[in-house]
Design a protein around this motif. Structure first.
Motif, PDB file in Angstrom:
ATOM      1  N   GLN A  23     119.385   3.451  13.179  1.00 48.00           N
ATOM      2  CA  GLN A  23     119.193   2.126  12.578  1.00 48.00           C
ATOM      3  C   GLN A  23     118.166   2.120  11.447  1.00 48.00           C
ATOM      4  N   THR A  26     118.927  -0.546   8.759  1.00 49.28           N
ATOM      5  CA  THR A  26     118.754  -1.904   9.286  1.00 49.28           C
ATOM      6  C   THR A  26     117.278  -2.246   9.430  1.00 49.28           C
ATOM      7  N   LYS A  29     115.783  -2.900   6.017  1.00 49.30           N
ATOM      8  CA  LYS A  29     116.290  -4.179   5.486  1.00 49.30           C
ATOM      9  C   LYS A  29     115.552  -5.353   6.119  1.00 49.30           C
ATOM     10  N   TYR A  30     115.413  -5.329   7.434  1.00 50.79           N
ATOM     11  CA  TYR A  30     114.789  -6.461   8.103  1.00 50.79           C
ATOM     12  C   TYR A  30     113.304  -6.566   7.770  1.00 50.79           C
ATOM     13  N   GLU A 237     128.109  -5.409  12.155  1.00 49.96           N
ATOM     14  CA  GLU A 237     127.839  -4.351  11.187  1.00 49.96           C
ATOM     15  C   GLU A 237     126.826  -4.885  10.187  1.00 49.96           C
ATOM     16  N   VAL A 238     125.672  -4.232  10.138  1.00 50.21           N
ATOM     17  CA  VAL A 238     124.645  -4.612   9.175  1.00 50.21           C
ATOM     18  C   VAL A 238     124.837  -3.760   7.928  1.00 50.21           C
ATOM     19  N   ALA A 240     123.248  -2.464   4.997  1.00 49.56           N
ATOM     20  CA  ALA A 240     121.916  -2.252   4.423  1.00 49.56           C
ATOM     21  C   ALA A 240     121.971  -1.142   3.387  1.00 49.56           C
ATOM     22  N   ARG A 278     125.738   1.312   6.284  1.00 55.16           N
ATOM     23  CA  ARG A 278     126.357   0.345   7.201  1.00 55.16           C
ATOM     24  C   ARG A 278     126.174   0.836   8.627  1.00 55.16           C
ATOM     25  N   GLU A 279     125.513   0.052   9.453  1.00 57.37           N
ATOM     26  CA  GLU A 279     125.210   0.452  10.832  1.00 57.37           C
ATOM     27  C   GLU A 279     125.825  -0.554  11.790  1.00 57.37           C
ATOM     28  N   ASP A 301     124.889  -9.799  10.839  1.00 56.81           N
ATOM     29  CA  ASP A 301     123.453  -9.912  11.066  1.00 56.81           C
ATOM     30  C   ASP A 301     123.205  -9.945  12.573  1.00 56.81           C
TER      31      ASP A 301
END
Length: 309
Positions: A23, A26, A29-30, A237-238, A240, A278-279, A301
């Protein structure tokens, strides 16, 4: 930890490097979006393979100092991702990497000799209680961990799954360990996964580019290991892709475990940033939130449906 963040994510992983592989994009990104990201790592990875010849003396059967070195690698990886709240379950050194061996069927199993302090031998309630303290402090709305098979059978991944799932239950019980803080219920729990169709697409592009060694033996149209899940199992699917370089920098930080000519870097070079960033995840507690991708039906998300998302 950004304690003032409206959205807070907790990830529970077995060893340093698991988080960046699974991740990393992700997480970056967060953090960039101002969301709270907390990583709990259950062991220091003392039994890991050492891919740097000059550091072979750190191995468990020599100086047995790999765990401390990997602690430093994790610090560098989290700096690359921007994550400032990362902890070891129960504190550094509480649980030791259990090691593993490969089963004839191609998945990991427990090693023949397991250290008495190995995470695989941990008392489940004791280990979960360490995590309850974190959950009640951080108060995450979302938890990410492995599935019941640890994605590929590693005993520490399986144990991390068990500890995370049990801790989530205990943390919400008002009468359990009042001394650890107010009860907290995690709204959404996800298990890490990789979409089978995404993996087949990536493999196909690797093979078309002439790469026959990355993920050697895997056929784009053949059977895949259990960590690759049918798309019907995927919930989120996130994307990022903008944070792939941060993910790659985090992977480079785990130099004893990951080489720059290894499969992850081959994927990023040949499949491209969009695919590598993409995770995917499986939702196992909570309700999918809108908007859902019209093509896949997946969330975009992990916080979808949570107020303020």
């Amino acid at each position: 930890m950004n304690s003032t963040a409206a959205h807070r994510l907790l990830l529970v992983h077995a060893h340093p490097d698991d988080e960046s592989i699974g991740q990393g994009a992700t997480m970056a990104k967060y953090v960039a979006e101002g969301r709270g990201v907390t990583l709990v790592t259950c062991t220091a990875g003392e039994m890991g393979e050492i891919l740097v010849p000059d550091l072979e003396h750190l191995a468990a059967d020599k100086e047995d100092r790999l765990g401390e070195h990997r602690r430093g690698e994790l610090d560098k990886a989290m700096a690359a991702l921007g994550v400032t709240d990362h902890r070891f379950l129960g504190g550094f050194g509480t649980y030791r990497d259990s090691g593993m061996k490969w089963h004839a069927d191609g998945h990991a199993v427990a090693a023949d000799d397991v250290h008495e302090n190995a995470f695989w031998n941990a008392d489940l309630t004791e280990a979960a209680t360490h995590l309850v303290a974190v959950i009640r402090e951080v108060r995450p709305q979302v938890l990410v961990t492995y599935d019941e098979f640890g994605n590929y059978g590693h005993p520490d991944h399986i144990q991390a799954h068990r500890v995370a799932m049990y801790a989530a239950q205990l943390a919400q019980a008002p009468s359990y360990r009042r001394d650890l803080g107010e009860p907290w219920e995690i709204e959404k729990i996800y298990w890490s996964a990789i979409s089978e169709s995404r993996m087949r697409e990536g493999l196909r592009r690797l093979r078309e580019a002439g790469d026959t060694t990355t993920f050697e033996g895997m056929d784009p149209d053949g059977a895949l290991p259990p960590m690759f899940r049918p798309d019907d199992d995927i919930s989120c699917e996130v994307d990022a892709g903008e944070y792939v370089e941060q993910k790659l920098e985090a992977l480079r930080a785990h130099a004893t475990q990951i080489t720059t000519d290894g499969p992850f870097f081959a994927l990023s070079n040949n499949v491209g940033a969009q695919a590598f960033g993409r995770e995917q995840f499986r939702l196992v507690k909570g309700t999918p939130g809108a908007p859902l991708d019209p093509e896949t039906g997946w969330e975009s998300d992990l916080f979808a449906g949570i107020p303020g998302a």
